[in-house]
Design a protein around this motif. Structure first.
Motif, short mmCIF file in Angstrom:
data_model
loop_
_atom_site.label_atom_id
_atom_site.label_comp_id
_atom_site.label_asym_id
_atom_site.label_seq_id
_atom_site.Cartn_x
_atom_site.Cartn_y
_atom_site.Cartn_z
N SER A 1 -3.11 7.48 14.69
CA SER A 1 -2.36 7.43 13.44
C SER A 1 -1.45 6.22 13.40
O SER A 1 -1.30 5.56 12.36
CB SER A 1 -1.52 8.71 13.27
N ALA A 2 -0.82 5.91 14.54
CA ALA A 2 0.06 4.74 14.59
C ALA A 2 -0.72 3.46 14.34
O ALA A 2 -0.28 2.56 13.63
CB ALA A 2 0.77 4.69 15.94
N ARG A 3 -1.92 3.38 14.96
CA ARG A 3 -2.74 2.18 14.74
C ARG A 3 -3.15 2.07 13.27
O ARG A 3 -3.13 0.99 12.69
CB ARG A 3 -3.98 2.24 15.63
N GLU A 4 -3.53 3.21 12.69
CA GLU A 4 -3.94 3.19 11.28
C GLU A 4 -2.77 2.80 10.38
O GLU A 4 -2.94 2.10 9.38
CB GLU A 4 -4.50 4.55 10.88
N LEU A 5 -1.58 3.26 10.73
CA LEU A 5 -0.41 2.88 9.94
C LEU A 5 -0.21 1.38 9.96
O LEU A 5 0.14 0.77 8.96
CB LEU A 5 0.84 3.59 10.49
N ALA A 6 -0.44 0.77 11.13
CA ALA A 6 -0.26 -0.67 11.25
C ALA A 6 -1.36 -1.43 10.52
O ALA A 6 -1.15 -2.54 10.04
CB ALA A 6 -0.23 -1.08 12.72
N GLU A 7 -2.56 -0.82 10.44
CA GLU A 7 -3.70 -1.52 9.88
C GLU A 7 -3.88 -1.26 8.39
O GLU A 7 -4.36 -2.13 7.66
CB GLU A 7 -4.98 -1.11 10.61
N LEU A 8 -3.51 -0.06 7.91
CA LEU A 8 -3.78 0.32 6.53
C LEU A 8 -2.56 0.08 5.64
O LEU A 8 -1.43 0.26 6.07
CB LEU A 8 -4.18 1.80 6.45
N HIS A 9 -2.83 -0.35 4.42
CA HIS A 9 -1.77 -0.54 3.44
C HIS A 9 -1.89 0.44 2.27
O HIS A 9 -1.04 0.46 1.39
CB HIS A 9 -1.82 -1.98 2.89
N ASP A 10 -2.93 1.24 2.29
CA ASP A 10 -3.18 2.19 1.22
C ASP A 10 -2.77 3.58 1.71
O ASP A 10 -3.38 4.14 2.63
CB ASP A 10 -4.66 2.17 0.84
N VAL A 11 -1.73 4.14 1.11
CA VAL A 11 -1.22 5.45 1.55
C VAL A 11 -2.26 6.54 1.35
O VAL A 11 -2.43 7.43 2.19
CB VAL A 11 0.08 5.78 0.79
N LEU B 1 3.41 9.80 7.64
CA LEU B 1 3.46 9.80 6.18
C LEU B 1 4.78 9.24 5.68
O LEU B 1 4.83 8.45 4.73
CB LEU B 1 3.24 11.22 5.66
N GLN B 2 5.88 9.66 6.33
CA GLN B 2 7.19 9.15 5.94
C GLN B 2 7.26 7.64 6.18
O GLN B 2 7.79 6.90 5.35
CB GLN B 2 8.28 9.87 6.73
N SER B 3 6.73 7.20 7.33
CA SER B 3 6.73 5.77 7.62
C SER B 3 5.90 5.01 6.59
O SER B 3 6.28 3.93 6.13
CB SER B 3 6.18 5.52 9.03
N ALA B 4 4.74 5.60 6.24
CA ALA B 4 3.90 4.94 5.23
C ALA B 4 4.62 4.85 3.89
O ALA B 4 4.55 3.84 3.19
CB ALA B 4 2.59 5.71 5.08
N ARG B 5 5.31 5.93 3.55
CA ARG B 5 6.06 5.90 2.29
C ARG B 5 7.16 4.85 2.33
O ARG B 5 7.36 4.11 1.36
CB ARG B 5 6.67 7.28 2.02
N LEU B 6 7.88 4.82 3.45
CA LEU B 6 8.96 3.82 3.56
C LEU B 6 8.39 2.41 3.53
O LEU B 6 8.97 1.51 2.92
CB LEU B 6 9.74 4.05 4.86
N LEU B 7 7.23 2.23 4.18
CA LEU B 7 6.60 0.92 4.17
C LEU B 7 6.16 0.55 2.76
O LEU B 7 6.35 -0.59 2.31
CB LEU B 7 5.40 0.92 5.12
N THR B 8 5.59 1.53 2.07
CA THR B 8 5.18 1.27 0.68
C THR B 8 6.38 0.94 -0.19
O THR B 8 6.34 0.03 -1.02
CB THR B 8 4.45 2.50 0.12
#
Length: 658
Positions: free
Chosen positions: A83-93, A233-240
């Motif tokens: 999940s961490a790797r995907e968070l770093a690689e993906l930009h689409d929530v 998910l929270q990290s992805a939201r914050l990143l978005t």
């Protein structure tokens, strides 16, 4: 003592062979056994005493549990790292959530896994992503507040599960939710909350299509992964949000840069327009400057919608007044702001009125182009309209001063007071006018609202060798043209083109042989214009000589001409109007033929008896004395006046606009 018999059981032992120890270690390393009695069977085979077998079995099973937990923790860590790797690689929530749900599905091993997102505003739970689901209604499921197992998980912030959803009674049910669960075939459901930063982000569910009792280990495993999912998910939201904030900052910066550029452009336009005012420029300078700044065509109109100036090679003799243009300029009159054309014409999109106080001096039309008309650009256009108003007022003031001088010359030229003409030749030459060129007087009759535009247009018509102005309330010209009819027609056509007016009456007097004759010529043209106006003639170009007899008769009281016609031949006109006859035409031919019925019959192509019968009817209408010399003269004048006025009305043509 002999060897024991086969039927005798071996004595219990307290030690374990090395091979058995190795086998037990292999069973412990597998984690949860595929065959639950494998350890027991092995210990029985080795003939251990009961206490030893129990102790060894318990320790082996503890090792199996520890290995199972270690294996499960490894799976969780692997899922977390993935999940961490995907968070770093993906930009689409959305794509990230889909992958996390699929990973949870593989980890839980259930039939269906899905994630419902919690809306903090409506308190609804909406299915965001699913794995293993097939029913369309389930994949679009929305759970209202305080309904179902999902709301209970959100409100309690704790895991909840049931082995048979349809038997769940401690939560409110909803038919639409139950139908969706039934359509998917779900029986047992477990859900854990996704919590990050003290906020519930949603619920992660694992469900089976058969009855299943979820063990604490399964719930714990799902909860552990849910914690990971919540953090991701929270990290992805914050990143978005950070990316959105950065994009918004960039947009704000771009908007600021555009605004600064627009302000600089507006400043340059204002400086150039100010310079145009100081150097005595005109509307053409405004149009060119604005066109260069906005990269859009610009046209400036006067108060009659005639083109005053344009940034292209458009003719200033054209008129632009479609309904959309008039409506936009009228709207700008009230607001003082740029007004879009509704609908836009094929050429223009925006208009603004040119105002001096509450007086409309014209308008600016802006065409299509590459530069967007934002607030700064619209304000620039409005300032350009103000500059145009200043230039117009300035030019009008100059023209007024010049008109005043020329008006005095014109007034002295046509004045009946000979003393005012004593020094006229010298004064005319001082204005570069030759006295011998001032020959033909032309007067114009226009509507009051067209008077200002007509005065301005006559200055152009008269220049450079004539005079134009207002004398006794009459727009008057004195021009070199020696043919009165051509002079009247030329002035009428130029005024129609310049003002946009269709109803213009021009009357030209016979040419004068000297300056002293111009006074009488002005009187002749003015009196003829008054008589024609009284007859209802509003659009014509005539030579005054053609109407001299009638002008002489009615110049003292032009308004009486209609009364004269009505009193003299009114009964005949009304008879024709009521019955659809044409006695008036017979009367006209009878007058033209010097009261000869036979000649009138030949001219009309009818039998003489027909003419006599019609004359008898006219006698009944006008009385027995209408053929007496005095009465017949009056009838002749009335008939000719009526015929002339009708001919003028039929020959008048509206303005043909380009």
């Amino acid at each position: 003592m002999g060897a024991p018999r086969d039927t005798e059981r071996a004595a219990p032992r307290a030690d374990i062979p090395v091979t058995a120890v190795l086998t037990l270690l292999d069973l412990a390393a597998k984690g949860p056994p595929d065959e639950p009695d494998a350890v027991t069977d092995l210990l029985l085979t080795e003939h251990l005493d009961t206490a030893t077998a129990t102790q060894v079995g318990r320790r082996v099973r503890e090792l199996q549990g520890a290995m199972a937990r270690s294996h499960r923790r490894g799976q969780e860590l692997a899922a977390l790292f993935s999940s961490a790797r995907e968070l770093a690689e993906l930009h689409d929530v959305d794509l990230l959530i889909t992958r996390l749900v699929r990973r949870a599905h593989d980890l839980a091993g259930t039939d269906v896994t899905y994630l419902s997102e919690f809306d903090e505003t409506t308190h609804e739970l909406r299915v965001r992503s699913t794995a293993g689901a097939v029913a369309p209604s389930f994949q679009k499921l929305r759970v209202p507040p305080h309904i179902g197992l999902a709301s209970k998980i959100v409100e309690s912030r704790a895991p909840q599960w049931t082995s048979r959803y349809e038997h769940l009674r401690d939560v409110p049910h909803d038919d639409s939710i139950d139908n969706a669960v039934r359509a998917e075939g779900l029986v047992s459901i477990a859900g854990v909350p996704l919590i990050a930063g003290g906020r519930v982000l949603g619920v992660l569910f694992a469900a089976n299509r058969t009855e299943h009792t979820f063990s604490p280990e399964e719930v714990s495993l799902l909860s552990a992964f849910a914690d990971n999912v919540a953090v991701v998910l929270q990290s992805a939201r914050l990143l978005t949000q950070a990316r959105d904030a950065a994009a918004e900052t960039q947009r704000a910066y771009d908007a600021l840069a555009d605004h600064v550029e627009a302000m600089e452009r507006a400043s340059r336009v204002h400086e150039e327009l100010t310079a145009a005012v100081l150097r005595g420029g005109g509307a053409a300078d405004v149009a060119r400057t604005l066109e260069a700044a906005l990269e859009r065509p610009v046209v400036i109109l006067d108060e009659t919608y005639a083109v005053l100036a344009a940034s292209d090679d458009r003719s200033t003799a054209s008129v632009i007044d479609p309904p959309a243009v008039r409506a936009a300029i009228t709207g700008s009159l009230r607001s003082g702001r740029c007004t879009p054309l509704d609908p836009p014409t094929g050429e223009f999109h925006t208009a603004v009125a040119v105002l001096a106080g509450e007086m409309m001096l014209g308008g600016l039309l802006i065409g299509d182009g590459t530069v967007e008309l934002g607030a700064v650009e619209q304000r620039t256009i409005e300032r350009a309209a103000q500059i145009t108003a200043l230039l117009t007022l300035k030019q009008d003031a100059v023209l007024h001063a010049e008109d005043h001088v020329r008006g005095e010359l014109l007034g002295d030229l046509v004045s009946p007071d000979a003393r005012r003409r004593a020094s006229l030749p010298a004064r005319l030459r001082a204005r570069r006018l030759r006295p011998e060129d001032l020959r033909t007087v032309v007067i114009t009759v226009v509507a009051p609202e067209q008077r200002r535009a007509a005065l301005r247009a006559t200055q152009t018509v008269a220049a450079p060798s004539g005079l134009a102005g207002e004398v006794d309330g009459v727009v008057t010209l004195v021009v070199p043209e020696s043919d009165p009819q051509r002079a009247a027609t030329a002035v009428r056509d130029r005024l129609c083109a310049a003002t946009g007016a269709g109803a213009v009456l021009t009357v030209a007097a016979p040419p004068a042989e000297s300056l002293d004759e111009l006074s009488a010529r002005f009187t002749t043209a003015r009196d003829c214009g008054r008589v024609l106006t009284a007859l209802g003639i509003e659009a014509a170009a005539v030579a005054a000589d053609a109407y001299l007899p009638y002008t002489t008769l009615f110049a003292h009281d032009p308004t009486s001409v209609r009364q004269f016609i009505d009193r003299t031949i009114g009964p005949v006109r009304r008879w024709d109007a009521e019955r659809g006859t044409d006695l008036l035409a017979t009367l006209h031919r009878f007058v033209d033929c010097n009261a000869s019925p036979a000649r009138a019959a030949r001219l009309m192509g009818v039998h003489s008896n027909t003419v006599l019968q019609r004359l008898d009817r006219i006698t009944q209408l006008l009385g027995d004395t209408w053929r007496d010399p005095e009465s017949f003269f009056r009838v002749s004048v009335a008939v000719r006046l009526h015929t002339l006025s009708e001919a003028l009305r039929s020959s008048a043509h509206p303005l043909r606009r380009p």
